[in-house]
Design an enzyme around this catalytic site. Structure first.
Site, short mmCIF file in Angstrom:
data_model
loop_
_atom_site.label_atom_id
_atom_site.label_comp_id
_atom_site.label_asym_id
_atom_site.label_seq_id
_atom_site.Cartn_x
_atom_site.Cartn_y
_atom_site.Cartn_z
N LYS A 69 0.85 -1.19 0.00
CA LYS A 69 0.00 0.00 0.00
C LYS A 69 0.89 1.25 0.00
O LYS A 69 1.49 1.60 1.01
CB LYS A 69 -0.93 0.04 1.22
CG LYS A 69 -2.07 1.03 0.93
CD LYS A 69 -2.66 1.69 2.12
CE LYS A 69 -1.87 2.79 2.73
NZ LYS A 69 -1.76 4.04 1.94
N CYS B 246 13.42 11.27 7.20
CA CYS B 246 13.41 10.79 8.59
C CYS B 246 14.77 10.99 9.25
O CYS B 246 14.87 11.04 10.46
CB CYS B 246 12.96 9.34 8.63
SG CYS B 246 13.73 8.33 7.39
N GLU C 152 10.42 1.31 10.17
CA GLU C 152 11.43 2.37 9.94
C GLU C 152 10.69 3.67 10.14
O GLU C 152 9.82 4.02 9.34
CB GLU C 152 12.02 2.23 8.53
CG GLU C 152 13.35 2.94 8.39
CD GLU C 152 13.19 4.38 7.96
OE1 GLU C 152 13.13 5.25 8.86
OE2 GLU C 152 13.11 4.63 6.75
N GLU D 275 9.44 15.82 15.82
CA GLU D 275 9.87 15.74 14.43
C GLU D 275 8.98 16.68 13.61
O GLU D 275 7.77 16.45 13.50
CB GLU D 275 9.73 14.30 13.92
CG GLU D 275 10.24 14.13 12.51
CD GLU D 275 10.11 12.71 11.99
OE1 GLU D 275 9.05 12.10 12.20
OE2 GLU D 275 11.06 12.23 11.37
#
Ligand code: ADP
Length: 490
Positions: free
Chosen positions: A187, A296, A262, A393
């Site tokens: 997906k 990231c 991850e 973040e």
């Protein structure tokens, strides 16, 4: 393929918007679709089929059939490798078209998209080479027995990927999964469905048998969630937000699926006063602003030693003001738009919070233009560890500069986060470099460089930045089950 060659590329025609199940392009059971946008303009590019639980079920059935019967289940490992090599060749042949499509849908600059396509090719070739080298062992057991291990595919794997490196994330997931003989239901992210669809076409052209790769676009809460709870999916490999990973891990617990994650980061980038200043400024700049901070591994906590702090931030701000922000298809552009209105709002919200909490806004912090989702490169100086912008973040072009005085202090502060994806240190002193690399809790540590990621080396997170590793030989462990076979010798 190392540089963008076109002055301004023309967006390609959208060829495919449906679901890929069993090598056929099909409509979703409930006929739903969603709009996909060009983040540089906010305009609709295409309506893409939105899969739901019923489509996930069809895809999982096709993947299971391909795993247990048919050509893939009987294929020599070397031939699986040949298919991956073929797919890599096709990506290479269509790299320019794919790069433009990626830029149009994701907003990354054409230069960065061209770089991503090279990464896709490298990844597929690297794992193609592995396909016939995944070996078991013979084991010296006690007694008159012969014991050996087989490394077999985990089975049907569900793969859920984000929007920041759409095709590269696909390659990181398809490469090891297919080399090990698994079958896939993927997906893609709802923001960036288009390049995966094109890869689906190329996978069919490469000769992957029906059911080996299936693509279900759609939303996370529907298609993604259905994949996670499906009883016939053996593993979920996920890249995305830490909060989504928590939901997935809980949902996957009912069927005890294997999971690998991850996730995000708030990576410390530490500049010592003895570093080469010019290289360190350029490195810190690249660390945060590459792909508009939508990585990231972004170097978003920039620790600068007191002695050079003033000069360092002045130089950094000068560069930030000169950055060309604009049309991602123009080869001269250095930074494209953020991916969506949602991300734009989130980033500008963090800028407000930074100001409210008393950090010094040195430059940027604003939307650029009225169309599309552009944000100017932003620097907050004199940030303290406890401020929101030093902890969360942001996933945008916003760096927090945190001054420091001593090695021990910065080594401790660098680890004061629940993330642990990446870190970097800039110094000419090898003691400092190696000691910091050993102490910092991060899956990747760069010394005098940043964002150097290669398909051959393991990549993943300590702490809440992830579980498991992608890339390198390490990824193969997560796509194989080890079976012990013991034979009685008479
Ligand atoms: P981002 O902040 O990068 O959008 P997300 O974690 O929201 O990160 O999205 C990453 C991927 O996870 C996307 O493909 C998204 O559709 C999917 N996703 C989001 N929510 C869920 C969920 N509850 N279950 C499974 N997949 C999800």
């Amino acid at each position: 393929m190392t540089t963008a060659t076109l002055e301004r590329a023309t967006p390609p025609k959208i060829r495919q918007t449906r679901l890929l199940i069993n090598n056929e392009w099909v409509d979703p059971v409930d006929g739903g679709s969603f709009e996909t946008l060009n983040p540089a303009t906010g305009e609709t590019i295409a309506h893409v089929a939105a899969g739901t639980a019923a489509d996930i079920d069809r895809a999982v059935k096709a993947a299971r059939r391909a795993l247990t019967s048919g050509p893939w289940s009987r294929m020599d490992a070397a031939d699986r490798g040949r298919l991956l090599f073929k797919l890599a060749d096709l990506v290479e042949a269509h790299a320019q078209e794919l790069a433009v499509l990626e830029s149009v849908n994701c907003g990354k600059t054409i230069t960065d998209s061209v770089g991503d396509m090279q990464g896709v090719v490298n990844t597929l070739r690297y794992y193609a080479g592995w396909a016939d080298k995944i070996e078991g062992k013979t084991v010296p057991v006690r007694g008159n027995f012969l014991s050996y291990t087989l490394r077999q595919p985990v089975g049907v794997v569900g793969q859920i990927i984000p929007w920041n490196f759409p095709l590269l994330m696909l390659a990181w997931k398809w490469g090891p999964a297919l080399a090990c003989g698994n079958t896939i239901v993927m997906k893609p992210a709802e923001q960036t469905p288009l390049t995966a669809l094109r890869l689906g076409e190329l996978a069919i052209e490469a000769g992957f048998p029906p059911g080996v790769v299936n693509l279900i676009n759609g939303y996370g809460e529907t298609a993604g969630a259905a994949l996670v709870v499906h009883p016939d999916v053996d593993k979920i490999a996920f890249t995305g937000h830490v909060d989504t990973a928590k939901i997935i891990q809980k949902a996957a617990a009912d069927t005890l699926k294997r999971t690998t994650f991850e996730l995000g980061g708030k990576s410390p980038n530490v500049i010592f006063a003895d570093a080469n200043l010019e290289d360190a400024v350029a490195g810190a700049f690249h660390a945060i602003y590459f792909h508009g901070g939508q990585c990231c591994t972004a170097g978003s906590r920039l620790f600068v030693e007191d002695a050079i702090h003033q000069e360092f931030v002045e130089r950094l701000a000068e560069k930030a003001k000169q950055r060309r922000v604009g049309d991602p298809l123009d080869a001269r552009t250095e930074q494209g738009p953020q991916v969506s209105q949602e991300q734009l709002d989130k980033i500008l919200g963090y800028v407000k919070v930074g100001e409210q909490q008393g950090a010094t806004l040195l430059t940027g912090g604003e939307r650029v233009g009225q169309k599309g989702y552009f944000v100017s490169p932003t620097i907050f100086d004199n940030v303290r560890d406890e401020m929101t912008i030093a902890r969360d973040e942001i996933f945008g072009p916003v760096v927090s500069v945190l001054p420091f005085k001593a090695f021990d202090e910065v080594a401790e502060r660098a680890n004061r986060t629940f993330y642990g994806l990446a870190a970097a240190v800039w110094t000419k002193n090898i003691d400092k470099a190696h000691t910091f690399a050993k102490l910092v809790q991060a899956g990747t540590v760069w010394v005098n460089c940043y964002h150097v990621v290669d398909t051959t080396t393991p990549f993943g997170g300590f702490k809440m930045s992830g579980q498991g590793r992608e890339n390198g030989e390490a990824a193969l462990d997560h796509y194989t089950e080890t079976k012990t076979v013991t034979i009685k010798l008479s």
